[in-house]
Scaffold this motif. Structure first.
Motif, PDB file in Angstrom:
ATOM      1  N   ARG A 130      -8.454   5.279   4.821  1.00  0.00           N
ATOM      2  CA  ARG A 130      -7.174   4.640   5.147  1.00  0.00           C
ATOM      3  C   ARG A 130      -6.956   3.337   4.377  1.00  0.00           C
ATOM      4  N   GLN A 170       1.738   7.408   3.457  1.00  0.00           N
ATOM      5  CA  GLN A 170       0.859   6.927   4.518  1.00  0.00           C
ATOM      6  C   GLN A 170       0.942   5.406   4.671  1.00  0.00           C
ATOM      7  N   SER A 171       1.224   4.714   3.561  1.00  0.00           N
ATOM      8  CA  SER A 171       1.316   3.251   3.618  1.00  0.00           C
ATOM      9  C   SER A 171       2.705   2.791   4.045  1.00  0.00           C
TER      10      SER A 171
END
Length: 142
Positions: free
Chosen positions: A86, A118-119
């Motif tokens: 992550r 995802q960011s």
């Protein structure tokens, strides 16, 4: 035995069977025999990544890149491991390095697109994913 190709080939067979520990063991032996082979480090990094050992994957990618600074595939593998942890900014940087070195690297565009999404940057993510498709990449089925 002292046959690097035998270790490489057997590791590949183990990897295809998802026997990652055995693949990693053979790749470790290959690296012992050929410590300056960046491809061996990247192959082991892929196996570490798929085995869930992300930091070991990153470490091997860094070794591969030290041995071959223009190794786009090692940057891509490092990005995959960073994304799994992550660390999306680190992953985006690694995928961007892979793309800089290999501008038609479709999987790196796709992976960077996922990392952007995802960011929280869905616009850049969608742009990269579309570019990957324009280069012939077919995204996996959900």
């Amino acid at each position: 035995f002292n046959y690097p190709d035998a270790y490489r080939n057997r590791a590949s067979a183990y990897y295809e069977q998802h026997a990652y520990e055995k693949a990693i063991a053979d790749l470790t032996e290959l690296i012992r025999l050929q410590p300056d082979d960046p491809t061996a480090y990247n192959l082991r990094a892929v196996a570490y990544h798929d085995d869930g050992q992300q930091q070991k994957a990153i470490d091997d990618c860094n070794r591969a890149i030290r041995l071959k600074a223009d190794f786009a595939e090692a940057y891509n593998t490092r990005g995959m491991a960073q994304a799994a942890l992550r660390d999306f900014n680190g992953a985006i940087a690694a995928f961007s390095d892979a793309i800089r070195l290999k501008p038609d690297y479709a999987i790196a565009y796709y992976s960077r697109g996922l990392a952007f999404q995802q960011s929280g940057d869905s616009g850049l993510g969608a742009k990269d994913i579309e570019h990957a498709k324009s280069l012939g990449f077919t995204p996996p089925k959900e």
